[in-house]
Design a protein around this motif. Structure first.
Motif, PDB file in Angstrom:
ATOM      1  N   GLU A 104      14.418  16.439 -54.074  1.00  0.00           N
ATOM      2  CA  GLU A 104      14.485  15.384 -55.093  1.00  0.00           C
ATOM      3  C   GLU A 104      13.227  14.536 -54.942  1.00  0.00           C
ATOM      4  OE1 GLU A 104      17.831  12.448 -57.055  1.00  0.00           O
ATOM      5  OE2 GLU A 104      17.789  12.639 -54.861  1.00  0.00           O
ATOM      6  N   THR A 105      12.252  14.763 -55.831  1.00  0.00           N
ATOM      7  CA  THR A 105      10.970  14.074 -55.693  1.00  0.00           C
ATOM      8  C   THR A 105      11.066  12.598 -56.071  1.00  0.00           C
ATOM      9  OG1 THR A 105      10.326  14.801 -57.922  1.00  0.00           O
ATOM     10  CG2 THR A 105       9.636  16.182 -56.047  1.00  0.00           C
ATOM     11  N   MET A 106      11.979  12.265 -56.968  1.00  0.00           N
ATOM     12  CA  MET A 106      12.345  10.878 -57.273  1.00  0.00           C
ATOM     13  C   MET A 106      13.744  10.932 -57.884  1.00  0.00           C
ATOM     14  SD  MET A 106       9.590  10.214 -60.399  1.00  0.00           S
ATOM     15  CE  MET A 106       9.870   8.445 -60.385  1.00  0.00           C
ATOM     16  N   PRO A 107      14.446   9.836 -57.937  1.00  0.00           N
ATOM     17  CA  PRO A 107      15.838   9.882 -58.415  1.00  0.00           C
ATOM     18  C   PRO A 107      15.982  10.593 -59.756  1.00  0.00           C
ATOM     19  CG  PRO A 107      15.359   7.726 -57.491  1.00  0.00           C
ATOM     20  CD  PRO A 107      14.058   8.469 -57.514  1.00  0.00           C
ATOM     21  N   GLY A 108      16.829  11.631 -59.777  1.00  0.00           N
ATOM     22  CA  GLY A 108      17.084  12.370 -61.007  1.00  0.00           C
ATOM     23  C   GLY A 108      16.090  13.477 -61.296  1.00  0.00           C
ATOM     24  N   VAL A 109      15.118  13.694 -60.405  1.00  0.00           N
ATOM     25  CA  VAL A 109      14.120  14.752 -60.596  1.00  0.00           C
ATOM     26  C   VAL A 109      14.257  15.750 -59.440  1.00  0.00           C
ATOM     27  CG1 VAL A 109      11.680  15.328 -60.856  1.00  0.00           C
ATOM     28  CG2 VAL A 109      12.550  13.145 -61.742  1.00  0.00           C
ATOM     29  N   HIS A 110      14.838  16.906 -59.744  1.00  0.00           N
ATOM     30  CA  HIS A 110      15.101  17.909 -58.715  1.00  0.00           C
ATOM     31  C   HIS A 110      14.206  19.135 -58.906  1.00  0.00           C
ATOM     32  CE1 HIS A 110      18.871  15.542 -58.918  1.00  0.00           C
ATOM     33  NE2 HIS A 110      18.855  15.711 -57.595  1.00  0.00           N
ATOM     34  N   CYS A 111      13.549  19.563 -57.816  1.00  0.00           N
ATOM     35  CA  CYS A 111      12.658  20.724 -57.855  1.00  0.00           C
ATOM     36  C   CYS A 111      13.025  21.679 -56.721  1.00  0.00           C
ATOM     37  CB  CYS A 111      11.196  20.292 -57.683  1.00  0.00           C
ATOM     38  SG  CYS A 111      10.612  19.096 -58.913  1.00  0.00           S
ATOM     39  N   TRP A 112      12.891  22.968 -56.972  1.00  0.00           N
ATOM     40  CA  TRP A 112      13.115  23.938 -55.913  1.00  0.00           C
ATOM     41  C   TRP A 112      12.336  25.213 -56.204  1.00  0.00           C
ATOM     42  CZ3 TRP A 112      16.543  22.614 -59.672  1.00  0.00           C
ATOM     43  CH2 TRP A 112      17.137  23.638 -60.446  1.00  0.00           C
ATOM     44  N   ARG A 113      12.212  26.044 -55.188  1.00  0.00           N
ATOM     45  CA  ARG A 113      11.483  27.300 -55.308  1.00  0.00           C
ATOM     46  C   ARG A 113      12.353  28.430 -54.768  1.00  0.00           C
ATOM     47  NH1 ARG A 113       5.710  28.798 -52.482  1.00  0.00           N
ATOM     48  NH2 ARG A 113       7.011  28.735 -50.604  1.00  0.00           N
ATOM     49  N   ARG A 114      12.405  29.521 -55.534  1.00  0.00           N
ATOM     50  CA  ARG A 114      13.247  30.646 -55.147  1.00  0.00           C
ATOM     51  C   ARG A 114      12.402  31.914 -55.042  1.00  0.00           C
ATOM     52  NH1 ARG A 114      16.676  34.136 -58.229  1.00  0.00           N
ATOM     53  NH2 ARG A 114      16.295  32.926 -60.115  1.00  0.00           N
ATOM     54  N   SER A 115      12.659  32.698 -53.998  1.00  0.00           N
ATOM     55  CA  SER A 115      11.976  33.976 -53.831  1.00  0.00           C
ATOM     56  C   SER A 115      12.713  35.053 -54.618  1.00  0.00           C
ATOM     57  CB  SER A 115      11.939  34.360 -52.351  1.00  0.00           C
ATOM     58  OG  SER A 115      11.147  33.448 -51.618  1.00  0.00           O
ATOM     59  N   VAL A 116      11.996  35.764 -55.463  1.00  0.00           N
ATOM     60  CA  VAL A 116      12.566  36.831 -56.280  1.00  0.00           C
ATOM     61  C   VAL A 116      11.798  38.112 -55.995  1.00  0.00           C
ATOM     62  CG1 VAL A 116      13.066  37.632 -58.615  1.00  0.00           C
ATOM     63  CG2 VAL A 116      13.225  35.186 -58.065  1.00  0.00           C
ATOM     64  N   LYS A 385       7.350  33.856 -55.932  1.00  0.00           N
ATOM     65  CA  LYS A 385       7.924  32.534 -55.712  1.00  0.00           C
ATOM     66  C   LYS A 385       7.997  31.819 -57.058  1.00  0.00           C
ATOM     67  CE  LYS A 385       7.604  32.830 -51.086  1.00  0.00           C
ATOM     68  NZ  LYS A 385       8.676  32.675 -50.094  1.00  0.00           N
ATOM     69  N   ILE A 386       9.215  31.651 -57.545  1.00  0.00           N
ATOM     70  CA  ILE A 386       9.416  31.000 -58.844  1.00  0.00           C
ATOM     71  C   ILE A 386       9.896  29.573 -58.611  1.00  0.00           C
ATOM     72  CG2 ILE A 386      10.628  31.093 -61.055  1.00  0.00           C
ATOM     73  CD1 ILE A 386      10.997  34.080 -60.624  1.00  0.00           C
ATOM     74  N   THR A 387       9.221  28.626 -59.254  1.00  0.00           N
ATOM     75  CA  THR A 387       9.641  27.229 -59.117  1.00  0.00           C
ATOM     76  C   THR A 387      10.573  26.836 -60.261  1.00  0.00           C
ATOM     77  OG1 THR A 387       7.658  26.453 -60.306  1.00  0.00           O
ATOM     78  CG2 THR A 387       7.542  26.546 -57.897  1.00  0.00           C
ATOM     79  N   PHE A 388      11.483  25.939 -59.962  1.00  0.00           N
ATOM     80  CA  PHE A 388      12.452  25.423 -60.928  1.00  0.00           C
ATOM     81  C   PHE A 388      12.452  23.901 -60.859  1.00  0.00           C
ATOM     82  CE2 PHE A 388      13.750  29.587 -59.565  1.00  0.00           C
ATOM     83  CZ  PHE A 388      14.301  30.211 -60.677  1.00  0.00           C
ATOM     84  N   GLN A 389      12.828  23.285 -61.961  1.00  0.00           N
ATOM     85  CA  GLN A 389      13.038  21.845 -61.956  1.00  0.00           C
ATOM     86  C   GLN A 389      14.138  21.488 -62.950  1.00  0.00           C
ATOM     87  OE1 GLN A 389       8.983  22.063 -62.423  1.00  0.00           O
ATOM     88  NE2 GLN A 389       9.917  23.672 -63.628  1.00  0.00           N
ATOM     89  N   GLN A 390      14.904  20.483 -62.608  1.00  0.00           N
ATOM     90  CA  GLN A 390      15.959  19.999 -63.503  1.00  0.00           C
ATOM     91  C   GLN A 390      15.995  18.477 -63.399  1.00  0.00           C
ATOM     92  OE1 GLN A 390      19.979  21.315 -62.675  1.00  0.00           O
ATOM     93  NE2 GLN A 390      20.592  20.972 -64.805  1.00  0.00           N
ATOM     94  N   LEU A 391      15.909  17.834 -64.565  1.00  0.00           N
ATOM     95  CA  LEU A 391      15.895  16.374 -64.601  1.00  0.00           C
ATOM     96  C   LEU A 391      17.154  15.866 -65.284  1.00  0.00           C
ATOM     97  CD1 LEU A 391      12.836  17.196 -64.281  1.00  0.00           C
ATOM     98  CD2 LEU A 391      12.298  15.027 -65.427  1.00  0.00           C
ATOM     99  N   THR A 392      17.691  14.793 -64.781  1.00  0.00           N
ATOM    100  CA  THR A 392      18.757  14.084 -65.479  1.00  0.00           C
ATOM    101  C   THR A 392      18.106  13.173 -66.513  1.00  0.00           C
ATOM    102  OG1 THR A 392      18.707  12.230 -63.927  1.00  0.00           O
ATOM    103  CG2 THR A 392      20.162  14.089 -63.380  1.00  0.00           C
ATOM    104  N   ARG A 393      18.924  12.582 -67.357  1.00  0.00           N
ATOM    105  CA  ARG A 393      18.364  11.654 -68.339  1.00  0.00           C
ATOM    106  C   ARG A 393      17.695  10.476 -67.633  1.00  0.00           C
ATOM    107  NH1 ARG A 393      21.530   9.161 -73.629  1.00  0.00           N
ATOM    108  NH2 ARG A 393      19.705   8.088 -74.507  1.00  0.00           N
ATOM    109  N   GLN A 394      18.341  10.011 -66.562  1.00  0.00           N
ATOM    110  CA  GLN A 394      17.768   8.912 -65.790  1.00  0.00           C
ATOM    111  C   GLN A 394      16.438   9.330 -65.151  1.00  0.00           C
ATOM    112  OE1 GLN A 394      19.708   8.225 -62.105  1.00  0.00           O
ATOM    113  NE2 GLN A 394      18.792   6.210 -61.739  1.00  0.00           N
ATOM    114  N   GLY A 395      16.397  10.569 -64.638  1.00  0.00           N
ATOM    115  CA  GLY A 395      15.175  11.059 -64.017  1.00  0.00           C
ATOM    116  C   GLY A 395      14.021  11.095 -65.004  1.00  0.00           C
ATOM    117  N   LEU A 396      14.284  11.572 -66.238  1.00  0.00           N
ATOM    118  CA  LEU A 396      13.226  11.618 -67.233  1.00  0.00           C
ATOM    119  C   LEU A 396      12.771  10.222 -67.626  1.00  0.00           C
ATOM    120  CD1 LEU A 396      11.439  13.409 -68.954  1.00  0.00           C
ATOM    121  CD2 LEU A 396      13.200  13.372 -70.737  1.00  0.00           C
TER     122      LEU A 396
END
Length: 425
Positions: A104-116, A385-396
């Motif tokens: 969580e780089t800042m509140p509501g901003v989530h990032c991760w990386r997955r090996s495929v 290595k694929i990166t993902f991110q998901q933001l909440t409304r608050q995060g955006l």
């Protein structure tokens, strides 16, 4: 081996050159073969196999019956050795598998990386003067651990149109899905473009001679990934007064016997050691079945007498050897100074051949100085290595103004608007 005493740094670059073929001529030959395979598929592969390997092949793919026959014919002690090495390689490489971690780089901003896993990979296994079935373990084990769905293997057949039984046994042991009787440039082309029999893959792995290396580099320019520019094998040995001349000579010859285009480098602190090693080389070389090949490799090889330890290590880092052996009592201390090498062997009882076969580390390593920028093969080599991110409304809402300001400053208004339309209250 030619001897150089404390050469000036200005001479290092020329003295450390590897033996190479003339580039333009090499590329022309390789490019023509690749084009034939691309245009005519199986037909070209079979013709080129007859031309270069003197083998008349009717079916390129190895059958299940051939694999069973090979397994039955192989010495049980060798089978056990192969499976022991496989287990060690699996143990070492399994530790390279990483778990997905969300940040969580800042509140509501989530990032991760997955090996495929890369779905389709091709393994090139040199045959020629030596059937390198050990390379199958080094490539097949991490490919399976990574989760690759299709693992295609190509290797040059003998004149009878067969692959060495150990190659087929090792291929089955690691879970290779398809094995083909094809070697050299034509095998690289077949895996890069696909033929009627040989599937097209997304990434090609495996060492080879200058023609194979050139082929891999040329198909890479056309969008096919490769592991690295892995050419003729090489070793550099650092030896001080504590080294055993017989051990040093044996290590040099273990690489020289790969082929006439291999190279070995010896860096010593004391000139007296040079004569002792040369005597051992002469004695041990005479007893080798592949002495003619090894002798030619030694002609391309050099000995450096460097009085100062730090300077010796600087020269070795400049050479950036595929294999580096530190034959000295203070190997652990010197190892901290190594910044360019494919794989390092510490002390008097760590021969390079152990890493080639069974210690657990990978022997598919960067050569020709590429160790300055490339790593050896690992599980990571077989995944994306694929990166993902998901933001909440608050995060955006929190990060939105930062993105808008940066996008506007770059003149990319649509980028800014993609945020703005979501954050306007």
């Amino acid at each position: 081996m030619k001897v150089f005493e404390n050469p000036a740094r200005s001479e290092w670059n020329s003295l450390l050159q590897r033996p190479v073929a003339e580039a333009a001529k090499l590329e022309a030959i390789v490019g023509d073969i690749l084009q034939q395979v691309k245009a005519r598929g199986d037909e070209a592969v079979k013709e080129l196999t007859l031309r270069f390997d003197k083998a008349a092949i009717t079916e390129l793919q190895v059958s299940e019956a051939e694999i069973r026959e090979a397994s039955a014919s192989l010495d049980e002690a060798l089978k056990t050795a192969i499976l022991t090495a496989k287990a060690n390689i699996e143990t070492f490489h399994r530790k390279q598998i990483t778990q997905t971690e969300m940040v969580e780089t800042m509140p509501g901003v989530h990032c991760w990386r997955r090996s495929v896993a890369i779905e389709k990979v091709g393994l090139y296994i040199p045959g020629g003067t030596a059937p390198l079935f050990s390379t199958i373990l080094m490539l097949g084990v991490p490919a399976r651990l990574a989760g690759c769905k299709e693992i295609v293997l190509c290797s040059p057949p003998d004149k009878a149109g067969k692959l060495h039984p150990a190659i087929l046994f090792a291929a089955e042991a690691v879970g290779v899905t398809k094995v083909f009787k094809a070697g050299g440039v034509q095998a690289i082309g077949a895996m890069a473009y696909g033929t009627e029999s040989i599937p097209q893959v997304s990434k090609i792995f495996g060492p080879g001679n200058q023609y194979v290396t050139c082929a891999k580099q040329l198909v890479q320019q056309q969008g096919i990934a490769i592991d690295m520019p892995a050419g003729p094998s090489e070793v550099a040995v650092y030896a001080d007064a504590t080294a055993h001349p017989a051990f040093v000579a044996a290590d040099l010859l273990s690489q020289a016997e790969h082929g006439s285009d291999s190279q070995v480098i010896l860096v010593v602190r004391e000139k007296a050691l040079v004569e002792q090693v040369q005597k051992e080389l002469e004695t041990q070389l005479a007893a080798l079945p592949r002495k003619d090949l090894a002798a030619k490799a030694l002609d391309n090889s050099k000995i450096f007498v460097i009085d100062d330890e730090s300077t010796a290590m600087e020269l070795l880092n400049e050479y950036a050897a595929e294999h580096l052996i530190l034959a000295c009592d203070n190997a652990g201390e010197l190892a901290r100074q190594v910044i360019n090498a494919g794989s390092v062997f510490l002390g008097h009882y760590s021969p390079e051949s152990v890493g080639d076969y069974a210690s657990g580390t990978n022997h598919t390593l960067p050569t020709n100085g590429y160790a300055k920028a490339y790593s050896g093969v690992s599980v990571d080599s077989f995944v994306k290595k694929i990166t993902f991110q998901q933001l909440t409304r608050q995060g955006l809402q929190m990060i939105g103004r930062t993105v808008e300001l940066m996008a506007e400053a770059e003149g990319l208004e649509a980028h800014a608007n993609a945020v703005r339309v979501r954050t306007i209250k």
